[in-house]
Design an enzyme around this catalytic site. Structure first.
Site, PDB file in Angstrom:
ATOM      1  N   ASP A 113     -24.220 -15.219 -11.247  1.00 24.28           N
ATOM      2  CA  ASP A 113     -22.800 -14.903 -11.512  1.00 24.28           C
ATOM      3  C   ASP A 113     -21.911 -16.054 -11.067  1.00 24.28           C
ATOM      4  OD1 ASP A 113     -23.494 -14.377  -8.817  1.00 24.28           O
ATOM      5  OD2 ASP A 113     -21.921 -12.882  -8.563  1.00 24.28           O
ATOM      6  N   THR A 136     -17.995  -7.386  -4.584  1.00 27.32           N
ATOM      7  CA  THR A 136     -18.615  -6.730  -3.437  1.00 27.32           C
ATOM      8  C   THR A 136     -18.649  -7.713  -2.268  1.00 27.32           C
ATOM      9  OG1 THR A 136     -20.040  -5.667  -5.056  1.00 27.32           O
ATOM     10  CG2 THR A 136     -20.604  -5.378  -2.718  1.00 27.32           C
TER      11      THR A 136
HETATM   12  N1  LIG Z   1     -12.997   1.284 -10.475  1.00 29.35           N
HETATM   13  C1  LIG Z   1     -13.484   0.524  -9.502  1.00 29.35           C
HETATM   14  N2  LIG Z   1     -14.759   0.688  -9.092  1.00 29.35           N
HETATM   15  C2  LIG Z   1     -15.283  -0.076  -8.134  1.00 29.35           C
HETATM   16  N3  LIG Z   1     -14.607  -1.057  -7.511  1.00 29.35           N
HETATM   17  C3  LIG Z   1     -13.341  -1.273  -7.859  1.00 29.35           C
HETATM   18  C4  LIG Z   1     -12.711  -0.506  -8.874  1.00 29.35           C
HETATM   19  N4  LIG Z   1     -11.453  -0.978  -9.018  1.00 29.35           N
HETATM   20  C5  LIG Z   1     -11.288  -1.962  -8.127  1.00 29.35           C
HETATM   21  N5  LIG Z   1     -12.411  -2.148  -7.408  1.00 29.35           N
HETATM   22  C6  LIG Z   1     -12.601  -3.142  -6.352  1.00 29.35           C
HETATM   23  O1  LIG Z   1     -13.490  -4.099  -6.862  1.00 29.35           O
HETATM   24  C7  LIG Z   1     -14.450  -4.470  -5.869  1.00 29.35           C
HETATM   25  C8  LIG Z   1     -15.757  -4.790  -6.544  1.00 29.35           C
HETATM   26  O2  LIG Z   1     -15.514  -5.882  -7.367  1.00 29.35           O
HETATM   27  P1  LIG Z   1     -16.428  -6.151  -8.618  1.00 29.35           P
HETATM   28  O3  LIG Z   1     -15.987  -7.480  -9.133  1.00 29.35           O
HETATM   29  O4  LIG Z   1     -16.413  -5.003  -9.529  1.00 29.35           O
HETATM   30  O5  LIG Z   1     -17.837  -6.218  -7.866  1.00 29.35           O
HETATM   31  P2  LIG Z   1     -19.285  -6.616  -8.329  1.00 29.35           P
HETATM   32  O6  LIG Z   1     -19.124  -7.625  -9.426  1.00 29.35           O
HETATM   33  O7  LIG Z   1     -19.861  -7.167  -7.088  1.00 29.35           O
HETATM   34  O8  LIG Z   1     -19.978  -5.380  -8.807  1.00 29.35           O
HETATM   35  C9  LIG Z   1     -14.550  -3.306  -4.937  1.00 29.35           C
HETATM   36  O9  LIG Z   1     -14.742  -3.820  -3.670  1.00 29.35           O
HETATM   37  C10 LIG Z   1     -13.213  -2.593  -5.080  1.00 29.35           C
HETATM   38  O10 LIG Z   1     -12.346  -2.924  -4.008  1.00 29.35           O
HETATM   39  C1  LIG Z   2     -23.170 -13.564  -3.302  1.00 23.71           C
HETATM   40  C2  LIG Z   2     -23.519 -12.432  -4.253  1.00 23.71           C
HETATM   41  C3  LIG Z   2     -24.150 -11.292  -3.469  1.00 23.71           C
HETATM   42  C4  LIG Z   2     -22.209 -11.940  -4.907  1.00 23.71           C
HETATM   43  O1  LIG Z   2     -22.472 -10.784  -5.648  1.00 23.71           O
HETATM   44  P1  LIG Z   2     -21.333  -9.736  -6.053  1.00 23.71           P
HETATM   45  O2  LIG Z   2     -20.442  -9.555  -4.893  1.00 23.71           O
HETATM   46  O3  LIG Z   2     -20.565 -10.366  -7.191  1.00 23.71           O
HETATM   47  O4  LIG Z   2     -22.024  -8.494  -6.488  1.00 23.71           O
HETATM   48  C5  LIG Z   2     -24.450 -12.948  -5.404  1.00 23.71           C
HETATM   49  O5  LIG Z   2     -23.864 -14.033  -6.040  1.00 23.71           O
HETATM   50  C6  LIG Z   2     -25.807 -13.328  -4.878  1.00 23.71           C
HETATM   51  O6  LIG Z   2     -26.664 -12.503  -4.675  1.00 23.71           O
HETATM   52  N1  LIG Z   2     -26.011 -14.668  -4.632  1.00 23.71           N
HETATM   53  C7  LIG Z   2     -27.232 -15.210  -4.146  1.00 23.71           C
HETATM   54  C8  LIG Z   2     -27.023 -16.116  -2.969  1.00 23.71           C
HETATM   55  C9  LIG Z   2     -26.175 -17.341  -3.244  1.00 23.71           C
HETATM   56  O7  LIG Z   2     -25.380 -17.365  -4.204  1.00 23.71           O
HETATM   57  O8  LIG Z   2     -26.322 -18.327  -2.493  1.00 23.71           O
HETATM   58  K   LIG Z   3     -19.614 -11.303  -9.143  1.00 22.91           K
END
Ligand SMILES: Nc1ncnc2c1ncn2[C@@H]1O[C@H](COP(=O)(O)OP(=O)(O)O)[C@@H](O)[C@H]1O
Ligand SMILES: CC(C)(COP(=O)(O)O)[C@@H](O)C(=O)NCCC(=O)O
Ligand SMILES: [K+]
Length: 268
Positions: A113, A136
């Site tokens: 990502d 996250t």
């Molecule tokens: N509907 C939603 N569901 C989950 N997370 C949300 C939502 N709206 C906003 N967020 C925020 O987005 C964050 C997660 O970001 P996101 O980019 O979706 O994460 P990831 O890509 O790691 O799955 C959460 O920590 C939360 O604060």
């Molecule tokens: C750092 C992360 C956990 C972020 O994930 P996300 O919060 O977007 O779900 C992901 O990019 C990951 O697992 N990275 C591997 C370790 C690194 O990028 O060095």
């Molecule tokens: K991400």
């Protein structure tokens, strides 16, 4: 133009983009899929066979109906192996791996990502570029003018910081991000606001420190926020540091999808 779906699997949820060739038509988010769905994915013959769970309730599915009779390729960028595994059964799943990303200096465990987002941002706004992904986890990922990874940093994201405080203490409640509607008082007089103050002001201070350090290295570089909390954190950064308002710093939720598009173009 050929239709395809981009799927970014994050640690909180799935992020989808429907592409017509190079153009994003619509994006949406859905929860992680349960293992029960594996069988259904294996038997998909057309778009219409895909499980309802992957379509957002507010997605206007009639827009997708021209695609219903075909099986769409899905390009997957995942940092959650158990969720990637579910897609192995889907006949048109293409998991994007790090080794073919057109950037140099990548280390082997870098999140896909992060690689795609920095690629997408650089292709759109020029290299060098810094991406701040407030998902996250909160990550900083930079690339220089030669499309070479400069590196970055990983810390707990906004919700994770709030959640872990609530979970690992006896007296603290778990605050959720929708409760943070405006900048809290720094010198808070109740527990909920004290938690919000501690987490928000230190997060913004860390972001400011990384942004400043990046601009010392690459003064004219674009900086892009993405991720579920990206918009909110950029807004707070700007309101606490008005000097950033006129600088090249913006929120763009689709960077990883742009990176997928560049990745696919690099094979043409
Ligand atoms: N509907 C939603 N569901 C989950 N997370 C949300 C939502 N709206 C906003 N967020 C925020 O987005 C964050 C997660 O970001 P996101 O980019 O979706 O994460 P990831 O890509 O790691 O799955 C959460 O920590 C939360 O604060
Ligand atoms: C750092 C992360 C956990 C972020 O994930 P996300 O919060 O977007 O779900 C992901 O990019 C990951 O697992 N990275 C591997 C370790 C690194 O990028 O060095
Ligand atoms: K991400």
């Amino acid at each position: 133009m050929e239709a395809w779906l981009g799927l970014e699997i994050g640690n909180s949820r799935l992020h989808w983009a429907w592409f017509a060739g190079e153009e994003i038509q619509v994006t949406w988010d859905t929860p992680h899929l349960s293992r029960l769905i594996e069988q259904q994915l294996a038997q998909c013959k057309t778009f219409a066979d895909l499980p309802q769970e992957i379509l957002s309730p507010d997605l206007n599915t009639s827009r997708l109906s021209p695609l219903a009779s075909r099986l769409l390729p899905i390009y997957i960028a995942s940092v959650v192996p158990s969720q990637t595994a579910l897609w192995q059964a889907y006949p048109e799943a293409h998991v994007i791996s790090l080794d073919k990303i057109p950037l140099s200096g990548i280390y082997s465990t870098l999140g896909i990502d992060r690689a795609l987002a920095v690629l997408g941002a650089g292709e759109a706004f020029g290299f060098p570029v810094l991406v701040i992904d407030a998902g996250t986890a909160l990550t900083f990922t930079g690339a220089d003018g030669d499309r070479c990874l400069v590196g970055g940093a990983i810390l707990s994201g906004l919700s994770l910081q709030l959640q872990s405080l609530g979970q690992k203490t006896a007296n603290l409640p778990s605050i959720t991000t929708p409760e943070i509607l405006s900048l809290p008082e720094r010198w808070a007089m109740n527990t909920s606001e004290a938690i919000q103050s501690g987490v928000i002001y230190t997060l913004i201070a860390s972001i400011r420190d990384f942004v400043t350090a990046w601009w010392e290295k690459f003064p004219d570089s674009q900086i892009c926020f993405k991720g579920g909390d990206g918009k909110l954190l950029l807004e707070y950064l700007r309101s606490l540091h008005p000097e950033f308002t006129d600088r090249k710093i913006m929120y763009e939720p689709n960077l990883t999808f742009w990176g997928m598009r560049s990745y696919l173009q690099s094979f043409q």
